[in-house]
Design a protein around this motif. Structure first.
Motif, PDB file in Angstrom:
ATOM      1  N   ASP A   1       9.791   4.510  -1.820  1.00 60.58           N
ATOM      2  CA  ASP A   1       9.212   3.333  -2.471  1.00 60.58           C
ATOM      3  C   ASP A   1       7.690   3.395  -2.422  1.00 60.58           C
ATOM      4  N   VAL A   2       7.161   4.092  -1.405  1.00 58.19           N
ATOM      5  CA  VAL A   2       5.714   4.249  -1.261  1.00 58.19           C
ATOM      6  C   VAL A   2       5.442   5.458  -0.372  1.00 58.19           C
ATOM      7  N   VAL A   3       4.302   6.096  -0.601  1.00 60.65           N
ATOM      8  CA  VAL A   3       3.829   7.178   0.258  1.00 60.65           C
ATOM      9  C   VAL A   3       2.536   6.726   0.911  1.00 60.65           C
ATOM     10  N   LEU A   4       2.483   6.811   2.232  1.00 61.72           N
ATOM     11  CA  LEU A   4       1.278   6.483   2.991  1.00 61.72           C
ATOM     12  C   LEU A   4       0.503   7.761   3.245  1.00 61.72           C
ATOM     13  N   MET A   5      -0.798   7.740   3.016  1.00 66.00           N
ATOM     14  CA  MET A   5      -1.601   8.946   3.205  1.00 66.00           C
ATOM     15  C   MET A   5      -3.041   8.580   3.522  1.00 66.00           C
ATOM     16  N   ALA A   6      -3.806   9.604   3.932  1.00 65.15           N
ATOM     17  CA  ALA A   6      -5.234   9.419   4.169  1.00 65.15           C
ATOM     18  C   ALA A   6      -5.976   9.374   2.839  1.00 65.15           C
ATOM     19  N   THR A   7      -7.145   8.760   2.830  1.00 66.61           N
ATOM     20  CA  THR A   7      -7.942   8.724   1.602  1.00 66.61           C
ATOM     21  C   THR A   7      -8.404  10.121   1.210  1.00 66.61           C
ATOM     22  N   SER A   8      -8.468  11.025   2.184  1.00 67.96           N
ATOM     23  CA  SER A   8      -8.933  12.396   1.916  1.00 67.96           C
ATOM     24  C   SER A   8      -7.849  13.282   1.309  1.00 67.96           C
ATOM     25  N   SER A   9      -6.611  12.806   1.252  1.00 70.58           N
ATOM     26  CA  SER A   9      -5.522  13.612   0.708  1.00 70.58           C
ATOM     27  C   SER A   9      -5.713  13.821  -0.794  1.00 70.58           C
TER      28      SER A   9
ATOM     29  N   GLN B   1      11.360  -0.049   1.395  1.00 69.90           N
ATOM     30  CA  GLN B   1      12.478   0.263   2.288  1.00 69.90           C
ATOM     31  C   GLN B   1      12.547   1.756   2.596  1.00 69.90           C
ATOM     32  N   ARG B   2      11.912   2.584   1.760  1.00 67.11           N
ATOM     33  CA  ARG B   2      11.899   4.039   1.933  1.00 67.11           C
ATOM     34  C   ARG B   2      10.440   4.502   1.898  1.00 67.11           C
ATOM     35  N   ILE B   3       9.962   4.994   3.048  1.00 71.81           N
ATOM     36  CA  ILE B   3       8.539   5.327   3.199  1.00 71.81           C
ATOM     37  C   ILE B   3       8.389   6.783   3.613  1.00 71.81           C
ATOM     38  N   VAL B   4       7.445   7.463   2.970  1.00 70.11           N
ATOM     39  CA  VAL B   4       7.027   8.794   3.406  1.00 70.11           C
ATOM     40  C   VAL B   4       5.599   8.668   3.923  1.00 70.11           C
ATOM     41  N   SER B   5       5.333   9.234   5.095  1.00 70.36           N
ATOM     42  CA  SER B   5       3.991   9.194   5.683  1.00 70.36           C
ATOM     43  C   SER B   5       3.413  10.606   5.748  1.00 70.36           C
ATOM     44  N   LEU B   6       2.152  10.748   5.317  1.00 67.69           N
ATOM     45  CA  LEU B   6       1.459  12.036   5.371  1.00 67.69           C
ATOM     46  C   LEU B   6       0.332  12.037   6.401  1.00 67.69           C
ATOM     47  N   LEU B   7       0.354  11.070   7.306  1.00 69.13           N
ATOM     48  CA  LEU B   7      -0.653  11.000   8.361  1.00 69.13           C
ATOM     49  C   LEU B   7       0.015  10.509   9.638  1.00 69.13           C
ATOM     50  N   PRO B   8      -0.069  11.272  10.745  1.00 70.79           N
ATOM     51  CA  PRO B   8       0.643  10.883  11.971  1.00 70.79           C
ATOM     52  C   PRO B   8       0.329   9.476  12.449  1.00 70.79           C
ATOM     53  N   SER B   9      -0.940   9.087  12.416  1.00 70.19           N
ATOM     54  CA  SER B   9      -1.294   7.759  12.928  1.00 70.19           C
ATOM     55  C   SER B   9      -0.649   6.649  12.100  1.00 70.19           C
ATOM     56  N   LEU B  10      -0.434   6.889  10.800  1.00 76.90           N
ATOM     57  CA  LEU B  10       0.216   5.871   9.970  1.00 76.90           C
ATOM     58  C   LEU B  10       1.704   5.775  10.286  1.00 76.90           C
ATOM     59  N   ALA B  11       2.348   6.924  10.494  1.00 74.74           N
ATOM     60  CA  ALA B  11       3.770   6.900  10.883  1.00 74.74           C
ATOM     61  C   ALA B  11       3.933   6.193  12.223  1.00 74.74           C
ATOM     62  N   GLU B  12       3.054   6.491  13.171  1.00 77.67           N
ATOM     63  CA  GLU B  12       3.128   5.854  14.488  1.00 77.67           C
ATOM     64  C   GLU B  12       2.925   4.342  14.360  1.00 77.67           C
ATOM     65  N   SER B  13       2.024   3.944  13.463  1.00 82.69           N
ATOM     66  CA  SER B  13       1.759   2.517  13.286  1.00 82.69           C
ATOM     67  C   SER B  13       2.950   1.806  12.667  1.00 82.69           C
ATOM     68  N   VAL B  14       3.605   2.446  11.703  1.00 79.09           N
ATOM     69  CA  VAL B  14       4.816   1.866  11.106  1.00 79.09           C
ATOM     70  C   VAL B  14       5.856   1.615  12.193  1.00 79.09           C
ATOM     71  N   CYS B  15       6.013   2.585  13.086  1.00 79.38           N
ATOM     72  CA  CYS B  15       6.993   2.435  14.170  1.00 79.38           C
ATOM     73  C   CYS B  15       6.576   1.336  15.141  1.00 79.38           C
ATOM     74  N   ALA B  16       5.286   1.248  15.438  1.00 81.71           N
ATOM     75  CA  ALA B  16       4.808   0.203  16.348  1.00 81.71           C
ATOM     76  C   ALA B  16       5.056  -1.188  15.774  1.00 81.71           C
TER      77      ALA B  16
END
Length: 304
Positions: free
Chosen positions: A105-113, A47-62
């Motif tokens: 609840d989760v952090v979304l990030m790139a594998t390179s982070s 329910q609470r997400i932090v995104s460290l990659l723009p494309s992932l944040a955009e995908s969550v919104c889509a």
């Protein structure tokens, strides 16, 4: 008296049974295997997400879960609603303390982070996803759909795919086969055939001068581009004025003939992010091919 007490006992039992029947079902755990091959188990859909990659944040919104984002990286600008959220640094230099303070609840990030181990050590679940190709974009959308419990996550990819097909149909036959150099960064770093940008160019009928063997986004020796002598160059507007200053580039046929597309900062953001706005990126590249490709210009009598 005993009869009255017995009657009330039955009432309480009945009420308890009713409460049990109408009580909401407990949320089921959610399990996702990310791009590191790590299986991440959450007690329920985040329910609470932090995104460290723009494309992932955009995908969550889509996927219609924009309201669950509570923090994003410094480069995320779209959609507009995300601009009011706290900025937690970049994918390579995130502010760990600020992220933890947001109680995600989760952090979304790139594998390179490099932040994954530190966050996990602090008890913050991490899901690492990094789309680099068209197939990756679809796969990541489906993974996020699993994580967020979205029934038809593939609808977003179907929209992207249909829009790219439509963009390809808008490219005139005279522009097909145009040899293109697409620069993503003034390193110069190029978008090769195997990148999601290169795949889109291929679907639009263009020929990428950077073969798949060199990787998705290789750093090139500027002399490589001089030798390849592309028909058309696609580049960000900020970099455009400096191209003629590079040794030998003033002789490139694309620059001599004005076969150059300069994308604004906003357009560049759309083009370099492998996510839901790839459809718009395809339209931008298709328009460039239709308007600036040498044969397309010749076919139009130079009126473009």
């Amino acid at each position: 008296m005993k009869g009255v007490l017995g009657w009330w006992a039955w009432v309480w039992v009945a009420l308890g049974l009713c409460g049990a029947l109408v009580a909401p079902a407990r949320a089921a755990p959610v399990t996702v295997t990310d791009d590191r091959g790590v299986s991440v188990v959450l007690p329920r859909a985040p329910q609470r997400i932090v995104s460290l990659l723009p494309s992932l944040a955009e995908s969550v919104c889509a996927l219609d879960r924009c309201d669950r984002l509570v923090g994003v990286d410094r480069y995320t600008q779209w959609p507009q609603a995300l601009q009011r959220l706290p900025r937690v640094g970049g994918g390579l230099d995130p502010n760990i303390e600020q992220i933890v303070a947001l109680r995600p609840d989760v952090v979304l990030m790139a594998t390179s982070s490099r932040a994954a181990d530190r966050l996990r050590a602090l008890g913050v679940p991490v899901v690492a996803l990094e789309p680099r190709s068209h197939a990756d974009v679809r796969r990541v959308l489906l993974k996020l759909g699993e994580l967020l419990e979205v029934d038809d996550a593939d609808r977003v990819w179907r929209h992207i795919d249909a829009a790219i097909r439509a963009a390809a149909q808008s490219v005139p036959a005279s522009a097909r086969g145009t040899r293109v150099y697409f620069e993503v960064d003034p390193g110069p770093y190029a978008a090769g055939e195997s990148s999601f940008i290169g795949e889109t160019l291929g679907r639009l009928g263009a020929k990428n001068i950077v073969p798949a063997a060199l990787g998705p986004f290789p750093k090139l020796n500027p002399e490589y581009i001089v030798r390849a002598d592309p028909d058309l160059i696609m580049v960000g507007a900020r970099t455009g004025p400096a191209l003629l200053q590079r040794p030998g580039w003033s002789e490139l046929r694309a620059l001599r003939g004005g076969h150059l597309c300069l994308f604004t900062v906003e357009e560049s953001d759309i083009l370099v992010r492998p996510g839901p706005r790839m459809a718009e990126g395809a339209r931008l590249m298709a328009r460039c091919l239709a308007e600036r490709a040498p044969r397309a210009i010749a076919a139009s009598g130079g009126r473009r």
